[in-house]
Design a protein around this motif. Structure first.
Motif, mmCIF file in Angstrom:
data_model
loop_
_atom_site.group_PDB
_atom_site.id
_atom_site.type_symbol
_atom_site.label_atom_id
_atom_site.label_comp_id
_atom_site.label_asym_id
_atom_site.label_seq_id
_atom_site.Cartn_x
_atom_site.Cartn_y
_atom_site.Cartn_z
ATOM 1 N N TYR A 54 0.812 -1.221 0.000
ATOM 2 C CA TYR A 54 0.000 0.000 0.000
ATOM 3 C C TYR A 54 0.846 1.272 0.000
ATOM 4 O O TYR A 54 0.524 2.239 -0.690
ATOM 5 N N ALA A 55 1.919 1.269 0.792
ATOM 6 C CA ALA A 55 2.650 2.517 1.020
ATOM 7 C C ALA A 55 4.057 2.542 0.445
ATOM 8 O O ALA A 55 4.703 3.586 0.453
ATOM 9 N N ASN A 56 4.542 1.410 -0.061
ATOM 10 C CA ASN A 56 5.933 1.368 -0.503
ATOM 11 C C ASN A 56 6.084 0.665 -1.845
ATOM 12 O O ASN A 56 7.125 0.067 -2.114
ATOM 13 N N GLN A 57 5.030 0.728 -2.664
ATOM 14 C CA GLN A 57 5.052 0.153 -4.020
ATOM 15 C C GLN A 57 5.492 -1.320 -4.032
ATOM 16 O O GLN A 57 6.129 -1.784 -4.964
ATOM 17 N N GLY A 58 5.115 -2.026 -2.970
ATOM 18 C CA GLY A 58 5.427 -3.445 -2.904
ATOM 19 C C GLY A 58 6.834 -3.770 -2.454
ATOM 20 O O GLY A 58 7.169 -4.956 -2.267
ATOM 21 N N GLU A 59 7.656 -2.752 -2.263
ATOM 22 C CA GLU A 59 9.035 -2.990 -1.829
ATOM 23 C C GLU A 59 9.077 -3.283 -0.334
ATOM 24 O O GLU A 59 8.288 -2.728 0.441
ATOM 25 N N PRO A 60 9.998 -4.145 0.111
ATOM 26 C CA PRO A 60 10.111 -4.436 1.549
ATOM 27 C C PRO A 60 10.406 -3.176 2.354
ATOM 28 O O PRO A 60 11.093 -2.266 1.871
ATOM 29 N N LEU A 61 9.893 -3.126 3.558
ATOM 30 C CA LEU A 61 10.160 -1.988 4.432
ATOM 31 C C LEU A 61 11.542 -2.136 5.057
ATOM 32 O O LEU A 61 11.897 -3.208 5.543
ATOM 33 N N ILE A 62 12.316 -1.054 5.025
ATOM 34 C CA ILE A 62 13.593 -1.094 5.722
ATOM 35 C C ILE A 62 13.311 -1.114 7.224
ATOM 36 O O ILE A 62 12.212 -0.785 7.669
ATOM 37 N N ASP A 63 14.299 -1.490 8.022
ATOM 38 C CA ASP A 63 14.076 -1.683 9.455
ATOM 39 C C ASP A 63 13.540 -0.432 10.142
ATOM 40 O O ASP A 63 12.653 -0.505 10.993
ATOM 41 N N SER A 64 14.057 0.745 9.774
ATOM 42 C CA SER A 64 13.603 1.972 10.433
ATOM 43 C C SER A 64 12.156 2.288 10.073
ATOM 44 O O SER A 64 11.377 2.740 10.918
ATOM 45 N N ALA A 65 11.779 2.043 8.814
ATOM 46 C CA ALA A 65 10.397 2.266 8.398
ATOM 47 C C ALA A 65 9.468 1.272 9.083
ATOM 48 O O ALA A 65 8.365 1.620 9.530
ATOM 49 N N LYS A 66 9.920 0.040 9.170
ATOM 50 C CA LYS A 66 9.121 -0.987 9.830
ATOM 51 C C LYS A 66 8.905 -0.642 11.301
ATOM 52 O O LYS A 66 7.811 -0.834 11.846
ATOM 53 N N ALA A 67 9.924 -0.097 11.944
ATOM 54 C CA ALA A 67 9.808 0.286 13.352
ATOM 55 C C ALA A 67 8.795 1.412 13.526
ATOM 56 O O ALA A 67 8.031 1.427 14.494
ATOM 57 N N THR A 68 8.782 2.350 12.585
ATOM 58 C CA THR A 68 7.818 3.453 12.639
ATOM 59 C C THR A 68 6.391 2.936 12.524
ATOM 60 O O THR A 68 5.509 3.310 13.305
ATOM 61 N N VAL A 69 6.163 2.064 11.540
ATOM 62 C CA VAL A 69 4.819 1.517 11.350
ATOM 63 C C VAL A 69 4.430 0.630 12.526
ATOM 64 O O VAL A 69 3.268 0.609 12.941
ATOM 65 N N ARG A 70 5.395 -0.086 13.078
ATOM 66 C CA ARG A 70 5.092 -0.985 14.197
ATOM 67 C C ARG A 70 4.540 -0.217 15.392
ATOM 68 O O ARG A 70 3.674 -0.715 16.112
ATOM 69 N N LYS A 71 5.003 1.001 15.611
ATOM 70 C CA LYS A 71 4.485 1.800 16.724
ATOM 71 C C LYS A 71 2.987 2.030 16.560
ATOM 72 O O LYS A 71 2.228 1.971 17.529
ATOM 73 N N VAL A 72 2.571 2.291 15.333
ATOM 74 C CA VAL A 72 1.151 2.511 15.066
ATOM 75 C C VAL A 72 0.378 1.206 15.213
ATOM 76 O O VAL A 72 -0.700 1.161 15.822
ATOM 77 N N PHE A 73 0.931 0.123 14.664
ATOM 78 C CA PHE A 73 0.262 -1.171 14.741
ATOM 79 C C PHE A 73 0.107 -1.620 16.192
ATOM 80 O O PHE A 73 -0.962 -2.100 16.595
ATOM 81 N N ASP A 74 1.171 -1.488 16.976
ATOM 82 C CA ASP A 74 1.111 -1.938 18.371
ATOM 83 C C ASP A 74 0.050 -1.175 19.155
ATOM 84 O O ASP A 74 -0.690 -1.754 19.966
ATOM 85 N N ALA A 75 -0.049 0.136 18.905
ATOM 86 C CA ALA A 75 -1.052 0.939 19.607
ATOM 87 C C ALA A 75 -2.458 0.544 19.183
ATOM 88 O O ALA A 75 -3.366 0.409 20.013
ATOM 89 N N ALA A 76 -2.653 0.335 17.876
ATOM 90 C CA ALA A 76 -3.975 -0.046 17.370
ATOM 91 C C ALA A 76 -4.385 -1.417 17.878
ATOM 92 O O ALA A 76 -5.529 -1.620 18.313
ATOM 93 N N SER A 77 -3.468 -2.373 17.823
ATOM 94 C CA SER A 77 -3.806 -3.734 18.240
ATOM 95 C C SER A 77 -4.043 -3.812 19.745
ATOM 96 O O SER A 77 -4.935 -4.545 20.199
ATOM 97 N N ALA A 78 -3.274 -3.056 20.524
ATOM 98 C CA ALA A 78 -3.482 -3.053 21.970
ATOM 99 C C ALA A 78 -4.866 -2.519 22.318
ATOM 100 O O ALA A 78 -5.580 -3.079 23.162
ATOM 101 N N GLU A 79 -5.258 -1.433 21.650
ATOM 102 C CA GLU A 79 -6.562 -0.820 21.923
ATOM 103 C C GLU A 79 -7.705 -1.756 21.537
ATOM 104 O O GLU A 79 -8.614 -2.012 22.341
ATOM 105 N N LEU A 80 -7.664 -2.295 20.324
ATOM 106 C CA LEU A 80 -8.758 -3.147 19.855
ATOM 107 C C LEU A 80 -8.785 -4.488 20.580
ATOM 108 O O LEU A 80 -9.853 -5.032 20.856
ATOM 109 N N HIS A 81 -7.615 -5.030 20.879
ATOM 110 C CA HIS A 81 -7.584 -6.306 21.595
ATOM 111 C C HIS A 81 -8.165 -6.146 22.992
ATOM 112 O O HIS A 81 -8.914 -6.998 23.478
ATOM 113 N N GLY A 82 -7.830 -5.031 23.640
ATOM 114 C CA GLY A 82 -8.387 -4.794 24.966
ATOM 115 C C GLY A 82 -9.897 -4.666 24.941
ATOM 116 O O GLY A 82 -10.605 -5.185 25.811
ATOM 117 N N MET A 83 -10.418 -3.989 23.912
ATOM 118 C CA MET A 83 -11.864 -3.862 23.775
ATOM 119 C C MET A 83 -12.514 -5.208 23.499
ATOM 120 O O MET A 83 -13.580 -5.520 24.032
#
Length: 215
Positions: A54-83
Motif C-alpha cells: 500500500y505505502a511502498n510500491q510493494g518494496e520491503p520496508l527497511i528496518d527503520s520504516a518498519k519500526a515506525t509503522v510498528r508503533k502505530v500497529f502496536d497501539a492499534a492492536s493493543a486498543e482493539l484487543h483490549g476492547m
C-alpha cells in the motif's frame, strides 16, 4: 499485551515522509485498524506485506520504516484487543457500565478544518479497505456491520464547503468524529463473530458460542 501509545500526528507524518512511505498517518492508522477488526493476527508481522504493497510500491520496508509503522500497529492492536476482551467476555450488565473509546489518528483540532476533514475521510476509507483485505464480503455481513460500513462510506464522501458557515461545519465534523468509533465497535463485534473470520479474537477461555451484545 503491553500498553502502546500512538505517536503524535505531526511526528508520525514526518517519520513516514522521511522513510519515503506514500501514506498519511490517518491512512496508515485506518488501514491497520480495519485489518485488525477484519481478523488479522496481532501476534506476528502479518501487517508488513499489506503496508509494503500500500505505502511502498510493494518494496520491503527497511528496518527503520518498519519500526515506525510498528508503533502505530502496536497501539492499534493493543486498543482493539483490549476492547475485544471486554466485549466478548463481559455480561450485559458489565457492558452497560463499560466505557469504550476508539482513537482516531487525526490532525489536532486547531488544524485547518479542510485538512482535518480530509484526514477523517482518509481514515474511514482505509479502515474499510483494511477490512476488505481481510476477506470482508458485504453480502455476508451482519445487519449491524452492513449499517456501520454504509455509514462510514457516507462519511468518506463528506467535505467542507467554503461557502457555508465554517463554525457550523466544524461542529458537525466533531460530531461525526465522535460517531465513527461506534461504527468501529460494531465492526469489531460483527466481524469477530463471522464463521469464516480470518482469526477469532485472541481471548483465552472464551466460549466458542459466546455472542457479545453492545448496550
Amino acid at each position: 499485551m503491553s500498553e502502546a501509545k500512538l505517536p503524535a500526528y505531526n511526528v508520525l507524518d514526518s517519520e513516514l515522509k522521511s522513510h519515503g512511505l506514500a501514506v498519511s498517518p490517518s491512512e496508515l492508522h485506518g488501514l491497520l485498524m480495519g485489518m485488525i477488526c477484519g481478523g488479522m493476527a496481532v501476534s506476528d508481522d502479518s501487517w508488513v506485506a499489506a503496508v509494503s504493497d500500500y505505502a511502498n510500491q510493494g518494496e520491503p520496508l527497511i528496518d527503520s520504516a518498519k519500526a515506525t509503522v510498528r508503533k502505530v500497529f502496536d497501539a492499534a492492536s493493543a486498543e482493539l484487543h483490549g476492547m475485544a476482551q471486554v466485549l466478548f467476555t463481559s455480561t450485559a450488565s458489565e457492558l452497560a457500565e463499560s466505557q469504550f473509546e476508539v482513537t482516531l489518528l487525526l490532525p489536532d483540532a486547531d488544524v485547518e478544518l479542510e485538512l482535518r476533514a480530509e484526514a477523517l475521510g482518509e481514515w474511514v476509507t482505509n479502515f474499510i479497505s483494511g477490512m476488505g483485505l481481510m476477506g470482508m464480503k458485504k453480502a455476508e455481513l451482519t445487519p449491524e456491520v452492513t449499517e456501520a460500513v454504509a455509514s462510514l462510506e457516507e462519511i468518506a464522501q463528506l467535505g467542507v464547503d467554503e461557502d457555508e458557515d465554517m463554525a457550523e461545519q466544524a461542529h458537525m465534523l466533531e460530531q461525526i468524529i465522535a460517531f465513527v468509533p461506534e461504527c468501529v465497535l460494531s465492526c469489531l463485534v460483527g466481524l469477530g463473530q463471522r464463521p469464516d473470520s480470518v482469526e477469532q479474537p485472541e481471548i483465552p477461555g472464551m466460549p466458542a458460542d459466546l455472542k457479545p451484545t453492545l448496550h
